[in-house]
Design an enzyme around this catalytic site. Structure first.
Site, PDB file in Angstrom:
ATOM      1  N   HIS A  54      13.331 -24.541 -17.546  1.00  0.00           N
ATOM      2  CA  HIS A  54      13.012 -23.413 -16.679  1.00  0.00           C
ATOM      3  C   HIS A  54      12.983 -23.864 -15.225  1.00  0.00           C
ATOM      4  O   HIS A  54      12.820 -25.044 -14.924  1.00  0.00           O
ATOM      5  CB  HIS A  54      11.658 -22.799 -17.049  1.00  0.00           C
ATOM      6  CG  HIS A  54      10.510 -23.764 -16.962  1.00  0.00           C
ATOM      7  ND1 HIS A  54      10.215 -24.642 -17.979  1.00  0.00           N
ATOM      8  CD2 HIS A  54       9.594 -23.996 -15.994  1.00  0.00           C
ATOM      9  CE1 HIS A  54       9.162 -25.369 -17.652  1.00  0.00           C
ATOM     10  NE2 HIS A  54       8.772 -25.004 -16.442  1.00  0.00           N
TER      11      HIS A  54
ATOM     12  N   CYS B   7       1.264 -26.787 -13.604  1.00  0.00           N
ATOM     13  CA  CYS B   7       2.503 -27.563 -13.692  1.00  0.00           C
ATOM     14  C   CYS B   7       3.331 -27.265 -12.445  1.00  0.00           C
ATOM     15  O   CYS B   7       3.006 -26.348 -11.685  1.00  0.00           O
ATOM     16  CB  CYS B   7       3.279 -27.218 -14.960  1.00  0.00           C
ATOM     17  SG  CYS B   7       3.946 -25.542 -15.011  1.00  0.00           S
TER      18      CYS B   7
END
Length: 659
Positions: free
Chosen positions: A67, A177
């Protein structure tokens, strides 16, 4: 969610087009391009690869979630692929058979990112993943992912409720993250599920792209312990000071939440606390508790070096400018507080030199202080800085700073493990730990290890000053190879730290080392820029665009400018860069070039000893690297490209093949 994924974005037979994660990403991305969701296939895949390079996106349970956020994405999009053979995305338990490619625009709004985060949480649901593995067609899989068709599961047998204690053990956690799209929310879901199973009250603050709602002060105050599962610095970390803490990477929160809960619960029962606060150190964003000692040591050293470099750059450049304006006698000038003439160039040179000298004096204390900070957080600063200052006072230099920082961090970490009564915990990080650790570090530096380190530093300085002929050239080759092997990675930083350390007590030998190190570090991006200019047909469109930027990056001594090229073709690019770097390092040492500034690239050429020969050394290395990479890529093209381009890069296949 139904707008983000359709049947056209689902491939239930990914094995037909992909066997590697790069091929899987390309195959799914091509579906996005066909629907107009992605405008530049190669540019988007470069962004996906850059995110993958930060941390593998494979998860336990056979899941891969490549992603990224990219300027080449027109609207938030999700593509799904299923692989019977499995594709390696770096998960500890093996290949992934469920692959989700998540594409978010660079400026995606919170609503869409919230939807993506909900998918990340669903992936922790075994019923959901089982239903996807059993989906009969693309439409059914798309409906499952979008929520239009709920996952069916066998009814669970009735269980007898387990009584919970009146006052449950309370944990607060923070997950984050780099992109804040997937891992952040998956770690939160995993921790919450494990908390319910363990009978603890666990509340998570997700610091993701969809924004975050801060834990209330009451929730933090009532918590018995804290878990940080993060790959970027925790925001407002000082809120959690004085609590037993487990600090790990975000993937640990996904893969082993029960272990983290048990670990932090054990710390609380033993009375171990972690002094937390202020900005996160550079090493906080990576590393889990099961890192090997070598990995931890490298991260601690990089923490100190990263904070030291700005002092080195500012001080070194000011000193170099002082010498450039006032000549090499400027170091004998009186203090500008006592003698300064506004119209006298020598006075201005003395001002620059003296300010730079004071800035440079912080080099070793800052190095030691922030090595200790990387190990033990804020309580390590005081003993680290004091140990570094002692290293300067006893002429132990750069090596003394390294030892002092490691000792200070180790001593503070040892003190933090001692079980302390609750009423005394508040004064530990402010009074007790700094007092004891500073006294111990001072004793060790003055009376135990200081003199041997000072002797070793003196021997190293004498060795550098005595380098000549073949020995100097061999050292230049070694430095060039190290600077170009990992292009800004650990080995590159070791070579740079060695060179910068010599500037703390500059000699003719250490100035030659600094010159050779910077020259070699400029070669890789400049060589890639030259290669893309001379033989652009051997490179993709994205690489040719990166080549334009590489001219500036290389000229500025930013070795990382070659990383996009090495990531796409490491077996050809890295050896070519190393060959050119070795040539440049050897020539710089052979020519006797010197450099007092630790950074600056071609912009500090006037401050270099033998500047024309220095530029010649750089040009020679750039030509060697560019010629080698063109030769290696050219040898590959006639044989491999026809098949490879059809299978892996249909867009690139349109580029004419080089003769």
């Amino acid at each position: 969610m139904s707008e983000m994924i359709t049947a056209a974005l689902v491939d239930l037979d990914l094995d037909a087009t992909a066997t590697t994660k790069q091929e899987a990403a390309r195959s799914l991305a091509e579906r996005m391009v066909a629907l107009g969701r992605v405008t530049d296939l190669d540019g988007f895949l470069a962004d996906v690869a850059a995110r993958e390079a930060q941390m593998p996106t494979g998860l336990d349970g056979g899941i891969g979630i490549p992603h990224c956020r990219s300027a080449h994405v027109t609207e938030p999009t999700l593509a799904f692929g299923r692989s019977a053979q499995g594709i390696d995305f770096g998960a500890p338990d093996g290949p992934a058979d469920l692959i989700f490619l998540i594409a978010a625009p660079a400026g995606a709004d919170d609503a869409h990112l919230t939807i993506l985060s909900s998918l990340a949480r669903q992936l922790m649901n075994e019923e959901f993943t089982t239903a996807l593995r059993n989906a009969a067609d693309a439409a059914q899989a798309a409906a499952l992912i979008s929520g239009d068709q709920p996952a069916q599961a066998e009814p669970a047998p009735e269980s007898v409720p387990t009584p919970t204690p009146a006052t449950p053990f309370r944990i607060v956690a923070v997950t984050s993250c780099p992109t804040g799209i997937a891992h952040t929310y998956m770690a939160a879901e995993s921790l919450e599920n494990a908390g319910r199973d363990a009978g603890v009250e666990l509340t998570v603050e997700t610091q993701g792209s969809a924004g975050f709602t801060r834990l209330t002060p009451a929730a933090i105050a009532a918590a018995d312990a804290v878990i940080f599962a993060h790959d970027v610095p925790v925001r407002e970390k000082e809120r959690f000071a004085g609590k037993p803490t487990v600090d790990v990477g975000v993937k640990a929160g996904i893969n082993r939440p029960a272990e983290l809960i048990a670990e932090v619960r054990g710390k609380a029962e033993r009375g171990e606390i972690t002094a937390t606060g202020g900005a996160a150190s550079p090493v906080e964003s990576a590393g889990e508790s099961d890192d090997g000692y070598g990995t931890k040591l490298r991260k601690w050293l990089m923490s100190g070096i990263s904070y030291m470099v700005p002092f080195v750059a500012a001080g070194g450049l000011l000193i170099a400018l002082g010498f450039a304006l006032g000549g090499y006698k400027v170091d004998k000038a009186p203090s500008v507080m006592e003698h300064f003439i506004w119209t006298d160039t020598t006075s201005w040179a003395a001002l620059l030199f003296q300010v730079g000298g004071l800035a440079f004096a912080f080099l070793v204390p800052v190095l030691a202080g922030y090595i200790a900070y990387g190990m033990a957080d804020r309580p390590g600063l005081v003993p680290g800085f004091v140990g570094g200052s002692i290293a300067v006072a006893i002429n132990a230099g750069f090596l003394g700073g390294l030892v002092a920082g490691l000792m200070a961090g180790a001593i503070v970490m040892s003190i933090q493990k001692v079980r302390i009564p609750a009423p005394l915990r508040g004064i530990m990080p402010v009074v007790v730990i700094p007092l004891i650790s500073t006294a111990v570090v001072g004793f060790l530096m003055f009376l135990v290890v200081g003199k041997p380190i000072a002797k070793l530093q003196e021997a190293l300085t004498d060795w550098l000053n005595g380098l000549s002929g073949a020995n100097a050239i061999i050292l230049g080759v070694i430095l060039g190879l190290m600077m170009c092997f990992d292009l800004g990675g650990p080995l590159n930083k070791v070579a740079y730290a060695f060179a910068v350390g010599g500037l703390a007590n500059p000699t003719d030998g250490s100035l030659k080392v600094m010159a050779a190190t910077m020259a070699a570090g400029m070669v890789p991006p400049l060589a890639m820029a030259l290669a893309t200019t001379v033989r652009g047909r051997l490179f993709t469109k994205t690489e040719r665009e990166n080549g334009k930027a590489a001219w500036v990056l290389g000229a500025s001594f930013i070795t990382e400018g070659a990383i996009p090229f090495a990531a796409g073709d490491p077996l050809r690019v890295i050896p070519a860069c190393m060959a050119g770097g070795a040539v440049t390092g050897a020539l710089s040492m052979a020519f006797g070039c010197t450099l007092r500034a630790p950074h600056g690239g071609i912009f500090v050429v006037p401050l270099i000893g033998n500047p024309f020969l220095y530029l010649l050394a750089i040009v020679a290395g750039v030509v060697v690297s560019a010629a080698l990479v063109i030769l290696l890529k050219g040898m590959r093209k006639p044989v491999a490209d026809a098949a490879a381009d059809r299978a892996l890069a249909p867009e690139e296949a349109k580029v004419p093949v080089a003769a």
